[in-house]
Design a protein around this motif. Structure first.
Motif, PDB file in Angstrom:
ATOM      1  N   TRP A 112       1.097  -1.356  -8.568  1.00 19.50           N
ATOM      2  CA  TRP A 112       2.534  -1.592  -8.412  1.00 19.50           C
ATOM      3  C   TRP A 112       3.173  -0.492  -7.577  1.00 19.50           C
ATOM      4  CZ3 TRP A 112       6.141   1.957 -10.149  1.00 19.50           C
ATOM      5  CH2 TRP A 112       7.480   1.585 -10.002  1.00 19.50           C
ATOM      6  N   TYR A 113       2.791   0.747  -7.820  1.00 23.73           N
ATOM      7  CA  TYR A 113       3.369   1.863  -7.070  1.00 23.73           C
ATOM      8  C   TYR A 113       3.073   1.720  -5.582  1.00 23.73           C
ATOM      9  CZ  TYR A 113       4.269   6.642  -5.512  1.00 23.73           C
ATOM     10  OH  TYR A 113       4.738   7.736  -4.837  1.00 23.73           O
ATOM     11  N   SER A 114       1.838   1.357  -5.264  1.00 22.61           N
ATOM     12  CA  SER A 114       1.441   1.248  -3.866  1.00 22.61           C
ATOM     13  C   SER A 114       2.032   0.014  -3.189  1.00 22.61           C
ATOM     14  CB  SER A 114      -0.088   1.209  -3.764  1.00 22.61           C
ATOM     15  OG  SER A 114      -0.505   0.955  -2.444  1.00 22.61           O
ATOM     16  N   SER A 115       1.990  -1.111  -3.870  1.00 20.17           N
ATOM     17  CA  SER A 115       2.365  -2.371  -3.212  1.00 20.17           C
ATOM     18  C   SER A 115       3.844  -2.714  -3.317  1.00 20.17           C
ATOM     19  CB  SER A 115       1.560  -3.522  -3.842  1.00 20.17           C
ATOM     20  OG  SER A 115       1.908  -3.674  -5.211  1.00 20.17           O
ATOM     21  N   THR A 116       4.526  -2.165  -4.315  1.00 16.11           N
ATOM     22  CA  THR A 116       5.920  -2.560  -4.540  1.00 16.11           C
ATOM     23  C   THR A 116       6.890  -1.395  -4.389  1.00 16.11           C
ATOM     24  OG1 THR A 116       5.166  -4.275  -6.069  1.00 16.11           O
ATOM     25  CG2 THR A 116       7.487  -3.634  -6.201  1.00 16.11           C
ATOM     26  N   ALA A 117       6.692  -0.334  -5.161  1.00 14.55           N
ATOM     27  CA  ALA A 117       7.669   0.758  -5.170  1.00 14.55           C
ATOM     28  C   ALA A 117       7.792   1.440  -3.805  1.00 14.55           C
ATOM     29  CB  ALA A 117       7.288   1.771  -6.239  1.00 14.55           C
ATOM     30  N   LEU A 118       6.670   1.870  -3.241  1.00 17.71           N
ATOM     31  CA  LEU A 118       6.723   2.617  -1.978  1.00 17.71           C
ATOM     32  C   LEU A 118       7.222   1.755  -0.818  1.00 17.71           C
ATOM     33  CD1 LEU A 118       3.518   4.846  -1.990  1.00 17.71           C
ATOM     34  CD2 LEU A 118       5.870   5.491  -2.490  1.00 17.71           C
ATOM     35  N   LYS A 119       7.052   0.445  -0.897  1.00 20.88           N
ATOM     36  CA  LYS A 119       7.433  -0.432   0.216  1.00 20.88           C
ATOM     37  C   LYS A 119       8.930  -0.687   0.244  1.00 20.88           C
ATOM     38  CE  LYS A 119       3.147  -0.644   1.238  1.00 20.88           C
ATOM     39  NZ  LYS A 119       2.675   0.345   0.244  1.00 20.88           N
TER      40      LYS A 119
END
Length: 339
Positions: free
Chosen positions: A8-15
Motif C-alpha cells: 500500500w505504501y509503495s503503490s498508493t501512498a507515495l503516488k
C-alpha cells in the motif's frame, strides 16, 4: 499483513504526493522489525548515515543502545509524562516501572521502548519462560549466590543476577539488578544484592577486567561496611572468578536445555531478562549481560548443567513433564562447568 502495508505504501501512498511540496511522517508502535518503519530504514536508511529518514526515537527509559537521546537524557532517565511534573524523576520512574511490571515482555519492549525484535530462532520461547515463573512450590534455598557479567567489550550493561539452588534441585532466579553501570556501580550492586539475599558466593566473569573485577567487589564490600550499609561483623561472600572460553551459544545452550527440562525457574517476572533469553539469536554480535550472568549463576549452582552441550538450538516446548532429573541427551562435550 505486513506485506500488504508495504505494498500500500509503495503503490498508493507515495503516488499521491505533490511534486512541488511534500513530506512523509510515519508515527507508529514498533511491533515488528519489518514493520513499515523498519522496512523504510532498511531500504532507505537514516539521515545521519546518508539515508532518507530522520528518526525520533523516544523510549520510556533512555538506553544508550538507541544512540543519542533526542531529549538529551542520560541512560536510565525516564520519559516525561504530561500528567507528572517533569522534575519529579522518582514519580516518572515509578510510572514507567509500573507500566513495565504490568506488561508482558513483548508489549513493554514494543510499546515502552520502541524496540521490537523477532523471536523466531531464539534459544527459548516467551511462552516457556512464562511457564517457568513461580507456581507456588515454595522451594527452600540450599545455596544462595549472585552472578555478575561486568560491562566491557563494547557493552555498557552489566549483568547482576541473584538466585539459589532449592531443595527441589532446581535453580531459582530471584533478582535481576542488571543495568548500565560502571565497575564501581556493578560491584556495589552485587555486594548489596549478596547482603540482601545472604548469598554465600559471588560469581564474576573476568574476561575484560581480570583481577580488577575481584578487587572491585572486595573494595565495594569494604566501602559498604564502612558506610554502615553492611554490618562490620558480616563475612564477605566467597568471590569465585569465571573466565568464559566458549562462545555465548555454547555457554547458553545447556542452560536453555535446563530450562526446558524444568531445572531452572523464575521467582517472579523479569521483563528484561526474559526478553534477552527469548530474543537473543546465535548470530547476534551483541552480548547481553543478563543472559551471561544467569548462565554463570546456573553453572555455579548446578554445575552438571555445563558438563555437556547440545549442538542445536533447543525447541521451545513445555517443561519436561517428567520433572527435574529426567534423562537429557547430549551430543558434544566442552568441559566441566562450561568454563
Amino acid at each position: 499483513m505486513r506485506q500488504a502495508v508495504h505494498d500500500w505504501y509503495s503503490s498508493t501512498a507515495l503516488k499521491r504526493l505533490q511534486p512541488d511540496r511534500n513530506a512523509v511522517v510515519i508515527i507508529l508502535t514498533r511491533w515488528h522489525p519489518d514493520d513499515l518503519a523498519g522496512r523504510r530504514l532498511a531500504e532507505e536508511g537514516r539521515l545521519e548515515e546518508g539515508g532518507r529518514w530522520k528518526v525520533v526515537h523516544l523510549p520510556a527509559i533512555a538506553d544508550p543502545k538507541f544512540g543519542i537521546d533526542p531529549l538529551g537524557r542520560q541512560p536510565g532517565d525516564p520519559l516525561p509524562h504530561p500528567k507528572i511534573r517533569t522534575r519529579d524523576r522518582a514519580a516518572l520512574l515509578a510510572w514507567w516501572h509500573d507500566m513495565k511490571r504490568t506488561s508482558i515482555v513483548r508489549d513493554w519492549h514494543a510499546l515502552g521502548q520502541g524496540d521490537p525484535q523477532p523471536s523466531e530462532g531464539a534459544l527459548v520461547s516467551a511462552e516457556l519462560l512464562r511457564q517457568l515463573r513461580d507456581r507456588g512450590e515454595g522451594a527452600e534455598p540450599q545455596k544462595i549466590a549472585v552472578a555478575v557479567d561486568p560491562s566491557g567489550g563494547g557493552r555498557d550493561t552489566a549483568g547482576v543476577v541473584g538466585g539459589f539452588l532449592g531443595d527441589d534441585n532446581r535453580v531459582w532466579i530471584t533478582h535481576d539488578w542488571s543495568g548500565v553501570m560502571s565497575s564501581a556501580e556493578w560491584s556495589t550492586a552485587a555486594c548489596r544484592l549478596a547482603h540482601e539475599t545472604n548469598a554465600a558466593i559471588i560469581y564474576v566473569e573476568t574476561n575484560y577486567g581480570g583481577d580488577m573485577c575481584e578487587l572491585a567487589i572486595n573494595t565495594s564490600w569494604e566501602t559498604l561496611q564502612r558506610d554502615g550499609e553492611i554490618p562490620l561483623k558480616k563475612l564477605k561472600p566467597m568471590v569465585q572468578t569465571v573466565r568464559a572460553k566458549q562462545g555465548k551459544l555454547l555457554r547458553a545452550e545447556p542452560i536453555a536445555q535446563q530450562m526446558i527440562q524444568d531445572r531452572v525457574r523464575l521467582r517472579g517476572v523479569f521483563p528484561d531478562l526474559e526478553h534477552e533469553w527469548s530474543h537473543w539469536m546465535p548470530t547476534d554480535p551483541m552480548s547481553p549481560g543478563r543472559i551471561d550472568a544467569s548462565v554463570y549463576l546456573v553453572y555455579g549452582l548446578l554445575p552438571e548443567a555445563g558438563g555437556a552441550a547440545v549442538v542445536h538450538a533447543p525447541l521451545a516446548q513445555r517443561p519436561n513433564p517428567a520433572g527435574p532429573g529426567a534423562a537429557i541427551s547430549y551430543t558434544r562435550s566442552f568441559g566441566s562447568g562450561g568454563r
